[in-house]
Design an enzyme around this catalytic site. Structure first.
Site, PDB file in Angstrom:
ATOM      1  N   CYS A  34       0.815  -1.214   0.000  1.00 18.55           N
ATOM      2  CA  CYS A  34       0.000   0.000   0.000  1.00 18.55           C
ATOM      3  C   CYS A  34       0.848   1.264   0.000  1.00 18.55           C
ATOM      4  CB  CYS A  34      -0.868   0.029   1.251  1.00 18.55           C
ATOM      5  SG  CYS A  34      -1.809  -1.469   1.496  1.00 18.55           S
ATOM      6  N   GLY A  63      -1.366   1.148  -4.843  1.00 22.90           N
ATOM      7  CA  GLY A  63      -2.564   0.396  -4.493  1.00 22.90           C
ATOM      8  C   GLY A  63      -3.787   1.026  -5.109  1.00 22.90           C
ATOM      9  N   ASN A 137       1.367   0.018   5.744  1.00 17.55           N
ATOM     10  CA  ASN A 137       1.900  -0.568   4.512  1.00 17.55           C
ATOM     11  C   ASN A 137       2.824  -1.710   4.888  1.00 17.55           C
ATOM     12  OD1 ASN A 137       2.992  -1.104   1.969  1.00 17.55           O
ATOM     13  ND2 ASN A 137       4.521   0.499   2.159  1.00 17.55           N
ATOM     14  N   GLY A 138       2.470  -2.919   4.503  1.00 14.64           N
ATOM     15  CA  GLY A 138       3.356  -4.035   4.803  1.00 14.64           C
ATOM     16  C   GLY A 138       2.607  -5.309   5.109  1.00 14.64           C
ATOM     17  N   CYS A 276      13.454  -3.595   0.713  1.00 17.12           N
ATOM     18  CA  CYS A 276      12.967  -4.485  -0.352  1.00 17.12           C
ATOM     19  C   CYS A 276      13.530  -4.027  -1.696  1.00 17.12           C
ATOM     20  CB  CYS A 276      11.444  -4.465  -0.384  1.00 17.12           C
ATOM     21  SG  CYS A 276      10.764  -5.319  -1.812  1.00 17.12           S
ATOM     22  N   TYR A 282      10.800  -2.141  -9.359  1.00 20.89           N
ATOM     23  CA  TYR A 282       9.469  -2.033  -9.959  1.00 20.89           C
ATOM     24  C   TYR A 282       8.449  -1.190  -9.194  1.00 20.89           C
ATOM     25  CZ  TYR A 282       4.791  -3.670 -11.356  1.00 20.89           C
ATOM     26  OH  TYR A 282       3.487  -3.734 -11.742  1.00 20.89           O
ATOM     27  N   ASP A 388      12.157  -6.167 -19.327  1.00 26.89           N
ATOM     28  CA  ASP A 388      11.117  -5.948 -18.316  1.00 26.89           C
ATOM     29  C   ASP A 388      11.710  -6.111 -16.924  1.00 26.89           C
ATOM     30  OD1 ASP A 388       8.663  -5.228 -17.392  1.00 26.89           O
ATOM     31  OD2 ASP A 388       7.623  -7.052 -17.965  1.00 26.89           O
ATOM     32  N   CYS A 483      13.453 -13.345  -1.871  1.00 31.87           N
ATOM     33  CA  CYS A 483      12.734 -14.047  -2.945  1.00 31.87           C
ATOM     34  C   CYS A 483      13.705 -14.580  -3.996  1.00 31.87           C
ATOM     35  CB  CYS A 483      11.683 -13.137  -3.572  1.00 31.87           C
ATOM     36  SG  CYS A 483      12.298 -11.495  -3.973  1.00 31.87           S
TER      37      CYS A 483
HETATM   38  S1  SF4 Z   1      11.339 -11.237  -0.405  1.00 39.89           S
HETATM   39 FE1  SF4 Z   1      11.623 -10.052  -2.298  1.00 39.89          FE
HETATM   40  S2  SF4 Z   1       9.697  -8.923  -2.585  1.00 39.89           S
HETATM   41 FE2  SF4 Z   1       9.727  -9.671  -0.451  1.00 39.89          FE
HETATM   42  S3  SF4 Z   1      10.613  -7.975   0.737  1.00 39.89           S
HETATM   43 FE3  SF4 Z   1      12.311  -9.314   0.190  1.00 39.89          FE
HETATM   44  S4  SF4 Z   1      13.066  -8.454  -1.746  1.00 39.89           S
HETATM   45 FE4  SF4 Z   1      11.040  -7.588  -1.409  1.00 39.89          FE
END
Ligand code: SF4
Length: 503
Positions: A34, A63, A137-138, A276, A282, A388, A483
């Protein structure tokens, strides 16, 4: 001890086994990705609703499912919120009614769940000490643990939302700390694990802002020449209402905004920071400056890095075509590095939402055809390299690649800003389950074959980290990359979180 304060690396094999056995659609609680804004004004009391509205328009990309504003006027709290875009929820009359010295606003994207009316923010709660409104937000990673703890203390819940848990945890902490909000927030930060930037407006006439101890989600503040204080997820939330950026809220820092003063307090100081990385890749608008680093410049550097990888791989192309808008700036960097002509051969229909953040798979597949059109005369007979930000499921990419081939391209390559996404996110980003992530358990060659490419060129983790951190973070240890590499900088055990998410 309430938490295990350890840096945990996920046992990927265990997670994969769990995922292959579990039902991916099972009972997910609603989690948010958000945008938030708070304003204290002393001279523009009658314009407060309009100022928050402008700020929320600037944050709308964070959002689009619902939005809301809460203002405090002489200890009275007034909230207007609804499902939909900011521009559709508010009009002149509703905004004129939102007067006061303090106000917070929220734009929301629910990362799971389908009932968009549940979890609209700001979330208003009458605690035993005072009335509060929360914009958040989170994602609270240890949601179940905290909720169960509060239920043991006698709290009851209406919904599965993070904000209700946060609100009731504040109620609990305020009672424990005899109404001292600073101590209550310190307690709250100790209980919560996950990613969060939070604004709390109280009917005492104040806004409390704080950011999680690792700084996953952005939050910054500034002042206008009239003396208004503005705090927002991204810098455009400040500039659009005439505020000049002053600083980012530091990870683990709290800002207390009253009519007479602004005070900062470090609630917790962690050695590690984990912003993040997707904010630069992005999420954030390209004109945002996050923790001192321009999203635009980071994306251009990422594109240059991809260009280097493309050349090193011995590939050749006639044109670089960005996927609009997410690949545009990296595409510029790619073109600068390789000398390959930059061509806007894909035209976006501006009235279709961003594919990545649409709630359902079916909608996502349909949206790709509605979203883009190819200029055949630009790609016919050419070797095309698409650029992309990421490939998540591959569904959208596959549709685009087919469109480029149908338009007569002889070769199609795909350069991707984000390295292979192979792990779930417990910090608020709406990733599908690991099973749905196309890069999980597949080689680049297999991925290229599935989505119809001659070759896919993924960024590497070291190049990504270098491109974002550049000269500000030369030691390259300021980003969450979970991730990509499975290193979750959380207090909770990720395997346990996955079990809870899947149960
Ligand atoms: S796992 Fe990936 S998308 Fe989630 S906070 Fe960490 S860097 Fe961001």
């Amino acid at each position: 001890m309430f938490f295990h304060n350890l840096l945990l690396k996920v046992n990927l094999k265990t997670l994969k086994e769990k995922l292959s056995l579990s039902n991916e659609d099972a009972c997910l609680s609603i989690k948010d990705h958000c945008g938030i804004i708070g304003i204290r004004t002393t001279k523009r009391i009658h314009d407060l609703g309009f100022l928050l509205y402008q700020g929320m328009l600037a944050l709308q990309h964070r959002g689009q499912s619902s939005a809301g504003i809460t203002v405090i006027n002489k200890k009275n709290m007034k909230t207007i919120s609804d499902v939909g875009y900011v521009k559709d929820i508010f009009d002149k009359n509703t905004l004129a009614a939102l007067k006061g010295k303090f106000g917070i606003g929220h734009v929301r994207y629910p990362t799971a769940g389908t009932d968009l009316t549940v979890g609209i923010q700001p979330f208003v709660l009458q605690t035993r000490q005072l009335k509060i409104a929360i914009a958040f937000n989170g994602t609270i990673a240890n949601f179940d643990e905290v909720r169960n703890f509060l239920m043991d203390q006698g709290f009851r819940f209406s919904h599965d939302t993070d904000t209700e848990v946060i609100g009731k945890l504040i109620d609990y902490a305020l009672e424990e700390e005899n109404g001292d909000m600073t101590k209550a927030c310190k307690k709250l930060v100790g209980y919560l694990d996950g990613a969060y930037s939070i604004l709390i407006a109280t009917n005492k006439g104040e806004i409390i802002a704080f950011r999680d101890t690792l700084g996953f989600k952005p939050l910054c503040y500034g002042k206008t020449k009239e003396g208004d204080f503005v705090i927002a997820s991204e810098t455009m939330g400040l500039t659009i209402v005439g505020a000049e950026f002053e600083d980012d809220v530091k990870p683990g820092e709290m800002v207390i905004i009253t009519e007479k003063s602004i005070k900062k307090k470090r609630l917790v100081k962690e050695e590690k920071v984990a912003h993040c990385m997707f904010e630069w890749v992005y999420f954030a608008r390209p004109d945002a400056i996050l923790d001192g680093i321009s999203a635009y410049e980071a994306r251009e550097r990422i594109g240059k890095g991809l260009g280097k990888l493309f050349k090193e791989g011995g590939y050749e192309a006639d044109i670089v075509v960005p996927i609009p808008d997410s690949g545009r700036i990296a595409g510029i960097g790619f073109s600068k590095e390789t000398g390959i002509e930059y061509s806007e051969a894909l035209i976006r229909n501006r009235y279709v939402g961003r594919t990545f953040i649409m709630p359902r798979q079916t909608a996502r597949e349909e949206a790709v055809k509605l979203k883009l059109n190819v200029l055949s005369n630009l790609v016919k007979g050419k070797k095309v390299v698409l650029v992309d930000d990421s490939i998540v499921r591959g569904t959208t990419s596959k549709g685009i690649i087919q469109m480029i081939r149908d338009a007569g391209a002889t070769h199609v390559y795909f350069a991707v800003s984000c390295p292979q996404l192979i792990n779930p996110c417990f910090m608020g980003t709406d990733f599908p389950t690991e099973r749905e992530l196309i890069a999980c358990g597949r080689t680049d060659e297999e991925i290229a074959k599935i989505i119809g490419l001659d070759a896919v060129i993924y960024n590497t983790i070291p190049l990504l980290v270098e491109a974002i951190g550049f000269d500000k973070w030369p030691e390259n240890n300021h980003l969450c990359l979970a991730c990509l590499n499975g290193d979750y900088p959380l207090k909770s055990n990720p395997s346990q979180l996955l079990c809870e998410r899947e149960s």
